[in-house]
Design a protein around this motif. Structure first.
Motif, PDB file in Angstrom:
ATOM      1  N   ARG A   1       0.833  -1.205   0.000  1.00  0.00           N
ATOM      2  CA  ARG A   1       0.000   0.000   0.000  1.00  0.00           C
ATOM      3  C   ARG A   1       0.871   1.259   0.000  1.00  0.00           C
ATOM      4  N   LYS A   2       1.985   1.201   0.718  1.00  0.00           N
ATOM      5  CA  LYS A   2       2.909   2.343   0.746  1.00  0.00           C
ATOM      6  C   LYS A   2       3.490   2.603  -0.643  1.00  0.00           C
ATOM      7  N   LEU A   3       3.907   1.545  -1.314  1.00  0.00           N
ATOM      8  CA  LEU A   3       4.506   1.689  -2.644  1.00  0.00           C
ATOM      9  C   LEU A   3       3.513   2.188  -3.683  1.00  0.00           C
ATOM     10  N   THR A   4       2.231   2.003  -3.398  1.00  0.00           N
ATOM     11  CA  THR A   4       1.191   2.408  -4.355  1.00  0.00           C
ATOM     12  C   THR A   4       0.410   3.625  -3.867  1.00  0.00           C
ATOM     13  N   ASN A   5       1.004   4.364  -2.921  1.00  0.00           N
ATOM     14  CA  ASN A   5       0.369   5.572  -2.381  1.00  0.00           C
ATOM     15  C   ASN A   5      -1.027   5.299  -1.837  1.00  0.00           C
ATOM     16  N   GLY A   6      -1.165   4.130  -1.190  1.00  0.00           N
ATOM     17  CA  GLY A   6      -2.423   3.781  -0.560  1.00  0.00           C
ATOM     18  C   GLY A   6      -3.427   3.091  -1.466  1.00  0.00           C
ATOM     19  N   HIS A   7      -3.108   2.997  -2.753  1.00  0.00           N
ATOM     20  CA  HIS A   7      -4.073   2.423  -3.708  1.00  0.00           C
ATOM     21  C   HIS A   7      -4.188   0.908  -3.563  1.00  0.00           C
ATOM     22  N   GLY A   8      -3.069   0.227  -3.451  1.00  0.00           N
ATOM     23  CA  GLY A   8      -3.066  -1.235  -3.423  1.00  0.00           C
ATOM     24  C   GLY A   8      -2.864  -1.824  -4.805  1.00  0.00           C
ATOM     25  N   ALA A   9      -2.868  -3.151  -4.873  1.00  0.00           N
ATOM     26  CA  ALA A   9      -2.645  -3.866  -6.135  1.00  0.00           C
ATOM     27  C   ALA A   9      -3.962  -4.145  -6.836  1.00  0.00           C
ATOM     28  N   ASP A  10      -3.981  -3.920  -8.133  1.00  0.00           N
ATOM     29  CA  ASP A  10      -5.199  -4.165  -8.915  1.00  0.00           C
ATOM     30  C   ASP A  10      -5.388  -5.643  -9.217  1.00  0.00           C
ATOM     31  N   LEU A  11      -4.286  -6.382  -9.260  1.00  0.00           N
ATOM     32  CA  LEU A  11      -4.335  -7.830  -9.422  1.00  0.00           C
ATOM     33  C   LEU A  11      -3.351  -8.450  -8.445  1.00  0.00           C
ATOM     34  N   VAL A  12      -3.824  -9.413  -7.661  1.00  0.00           N
ATOM     35  CA  VAL A  12      -2.965 -10.187  -6.774  1.00  0.00           C
ATOM     36  C   VAL A  12      -2.981 -11.625  -7.257  1.00  0.00           C
ATOM     37  N   LEU A  13      -1.817 -12.153  -7.594  1.00  0.00           N
ATOM     38  CA  LEU A  13      -1.713 -13.553  -7.990  1.00  0.00           C
ATOM     39  C   LEU A  13      -1.449 -14.362  -6.727  1.00  0.00           C
ATOM     40  N   GLU A  14      -2.495 -14.956  -6.165  1.00  0.00           N
ATOM     41  CA  GLU A  14      -2.433 -15.627  -4.865  1.00  0.00           C
ATOM     42  C   GLU A  14      -1.998 -17.070  -5.051  1.00  0.00           C
ATOM     43  N   SER A  15      -0.706 -17.301  -4.868  1.00  0.00           N
ATOM     44  CA  SER A  15      -0.139 -18.625  -5.118  1.00  0.00           C
ATOM     45  C   SER A  15       0.162 -19.391  -3.838  1.00  0.00           C
TER      46      SER A  15
ATOM     47  N   ALA B   1     -10.309  -4.723  -6.999  1.00  0.00           N
ATOM     48  CA  ALA B   1      -9.208  -5.554  -7.484  1.00  0.00           C
ATOM     49  C   ALA B   1      -9.652  -6.997  -7.675  1.00  0.00           C
ATOM     50  N   THR B   2      -8.796  -7.754  -8.347  1.00  0.00           N
ATOM     51  CA  THR B   2      -8.990  -9.194  -8.529  1.00  0.00           C
ATOM     52  C   THR B   2      -7.905  -9.937  -7.761  1.00  0.00           C
ATOM     53  N   ILE B   3      -8.329 -10.916  -6.955  1.00  0.00           N
ATOM     54  CA  ILE B   3      -7.402 -11.852  -6.330  1.00  0.00           C
ATOM     55  C   ILE B   3      -7.560 -13.167  -7.077  1.00  0.00           C
ATOM     56  N   PHE B   4      -6.532 -13.530  -7.823  1.00  0.00           N
ATOM     57  CA  PHE B   4      -6.573 -14.703  -8.689  1.00  0.00           C
ATOM     58  C   PHE B   4      -5.887 -15.842  -7.958  1.00  0.00           C
ATOM     59  N   VAL B   5      -6.653 -16.861  -7.585  1.00  0.00           N
ATOM     60  CA  VAL B   5      -6.183 -17.905  -6.674  1.00  0.00           C
ATOM     61  C   VAL B   5      -5.639 -19.075  -7.478  1.00  0.00           C
ATOM     62  N   ILE B   6      -4.320 -19.351  -7.316  1.00  0.00           N
ATOM     63  CA  ILE B   6      -3.704 -20.397  -8.135  1.00  0.00           C
ATOM     64  C   ILE B   6      -2.983 -21.468  -7.332  1.00  0.00           C
ATOM     65  N   GLY B   7      -2.899 -21.330  -5.996  1.00  0.00           N
ATOM     66  CA  GLY B   7      -2.110 -22.313  -5.258  1.00  0.00           C
ATOM     67  C   GLY B   7      -2.486 -22.417  -3.804  1.00  0.00           C
ATOM     68  N   PHE B   8      -1.922 -23.444  -3.160  1.00  0.00           N
ATOM     69  CA  PHE B   8      -2.229 -23.689  -1.747  1.00  0.00           C
ATOM     70  C   PHE B   8      -1.017 -24.237  -1.006  1.00  0.00           C
ATOM     71  N   VAL B   9       0.182 -23.825  -1.427  1.00  0.00           N
ATOM     72  CA  VAL B   9       1.387 -24.328  -0.758  1.00  0.00           C
ATOM     73  C   VAL B   9       1.440 -23.905   0.700  1.00  0.00           C
ATOM     74  N   GLY B  10       0.737 -22.830   1.047  1.00  0.00           N
ATOM     75  CA  GLY B  10       0.706 -22.355   2.428  1.00  0.00           C
ATOM     76  C   GLY B  10      -0.554 -22.733   3.171  1.00  0.00           C
ATOM     77  N   GLY B  11      -1.265 -23.754   2.678  1.00  0.00           N
ATOM     78  CA  GLY B  11      -2.478 -24.221   3.344  1.00  0.00           C
ATOM     79  C   GLY B  11      -3.696 -24.072   2.468  1.00  0.00           C
ATOM     80  N   ALA B  12      -4.580 -25.071   2.536  1.00  0.00           N
ATOM     81  CA  ALA B  12      -5.749 -25.107   1.652  1.00  0.00           C
ATOM     82  C   ALA B  12      -7.048 -24.670   2.328  1.00  0.00           C
ATOM     83  N   GLU B  13      -7.038 -24.473   3.645  1.00  0.00           N
ATOM     84  CA  GLU B  13      -8.249 -24.074   4.363  1.00  0.00           C
ATOM     85  C   GLU B  13      -8.143 -22.611   4.755  1.00  0.00           C
ATOM     86  N   LEU B  14      -9.086 -21.793   4.284  1.00  0.00           N
ATOM     87  CA  LEU B  14      -9.017 -20.351   4.500  1.00  0.00           C
ATOM     88  C   LEU B  14      -9.844 -19.891   5.691  1.00  0.00           C
TER      89      LEU B  14
END
Length: 335
Positions: A219-233, A250-263
């Motif tokens: 958020r700091k790097l984008t002046n508070g705007h945030g990312a328009d696309l997050v590739l959630e791997s 924004a879009t959070i595009f979910v492609i992986g679960f290496v850090g756990g599959a239960e949200l």
């Protein structure tokens, strides 16, 4: 022909064997396979994380090869053409449906780790002349997934794309995003990896060990705007932070679960920001064809971290498991 079969869900059970060369049925072709690229899907299958292994199978969802034999009814292809098969043989175009999940290359049907393979002709996409066998083998899953993320995220000049890692999908997404005129922020636990991806065009790198509240840094790097696309791997370990790092709409595009599959995630910011959370299951043959066309048009070169010989298949799987790579891990069947 020489092949590798997975006989039980452990890497040690990737076993060399001799099998008859397969014969094409109606609408099928035989390809001589030259290279295979590994995906987390392949690793999950070989380590028991992807359901039950029903029978010995030739693994390897992604491969590149040349057509050496045409079955009856095949008229659109010729001997010698360089091709990659899509991972979901029966998903040709359009929306995914349950029946498309029955034929998964290297998972439910034989895949790439063999001298020859029979594949449906309508699952094939031509390889651009600019790509080697090793580069082409990276396309079916990683390039298609990254391309669909860019499309579904409506990435355009001025967009900000956040990538959670330096694997093959992330590096395809980096190159597609830069070709589209977007800004790319990428996460890694390694400053060495961040230096490598910056050399490939990433605008900003965040070491999430040094800055565990990386969502605030985005958020700091984008002046508070945030990312328009997050590739959630990653999955469960990062999902709440991805929500926090995402811009409104924004879009959070979910492609992986290496850090756990239960949200377990906060619902309120999803509602407030009107986020689009999109699941991904690789893509259709038409998606693969579009991804390859974009690679050819933009002169993108797949990033390969390391190439292993056919005899080193177990070592290749273990190297992927170590997460030391930047880009794709490839097995060359003729080295």
């Amino acid at each position: 022909m020489q092949a590798i079969q997975l006989t039980a869900p452990t890497i040690n059970n990737l076993k060399f064997c001799e099998l008859p060369r397969p014969q094409p049925a109606y609408g099928e072709v035989v390809i001589r396979q030259h290279a295979v690229s590994l995906n987390y899907l392949d690793l999950a299958l070989a380590t028991g994380q992807f359901g039950t292994l029903a029978q010995p199978i030739i693994p390897g969802a992604d491969s590149a090869g040349e057509i050496v034999e045409l079955g009856a009814g095949v008229s659109d292809w010729h001997i010698g053409e360089r091709v990659v098969p899509g991972m979901m043989y029966s998903w040709h175009a359009g929306a995914i449906h349950p029946q498309h999940l029955h034929a998964l290359r290297g998972v439910t049907i034989n895949g790439g780790l063999a001298d020859f393979a029979v594949v449906p002709a309508d699952s094939l996409v031509r390889i651009p002349d600019s790509l080697s066998w090793q580069q082409a083998a990276t396309l079916p899953i990683a390039a298609t997934t990254a391309w669909n993320a860019i499309v579904r995220g409506k990435v355009q000049p001025g967009s900000t794309v956040l990538l959670l890692g330096t694997g093959g999908v992330s590096l395809f997404a980096l190159q597609y995003a830069k070709a589209a005129g977007a800004r790319v922020i990428i996460l890694s636990s390694s400053n060495e990896k961040l230096a490598r991806v910056k050399a490939l065009g990433a605008d900003e790198g965040i070491n999430y060990h040094e800055k565990p509240e990386w969502e605030l840094e985005v958020r700091k790097l984008t002046n508070g705007h945030g990312a328009d696309l997050v590739l959630e791997s990653v999955g469960a370990a990062t999902f709440a932070k991805s929500i926090d790092a995402a811009a409104f709409n924004a879009t959070i595009f979910v492609i992986g679960f290496v850090g756990g599959a239960e949200l377990k995630v906060p619902v309120l910011p999803i509602m407030q920001k009107m986020l689009n959370i999109v699941g991904n299951n690789t893509g259709s043959t038409a998606d693969l064809r579009a991804a390859v066309r974009a690679i050819e048009t933009s002169a993108i070169k797949p990033v390969i971290d390391r190439v292993f010989a056919f005899a080193e298949a177990q070592e290749a799987y273990r190297y992927l498991q170590s997460a030391a790579h930047v880009g794709k891990v490839v097995i060359d069947l003729h080295v």
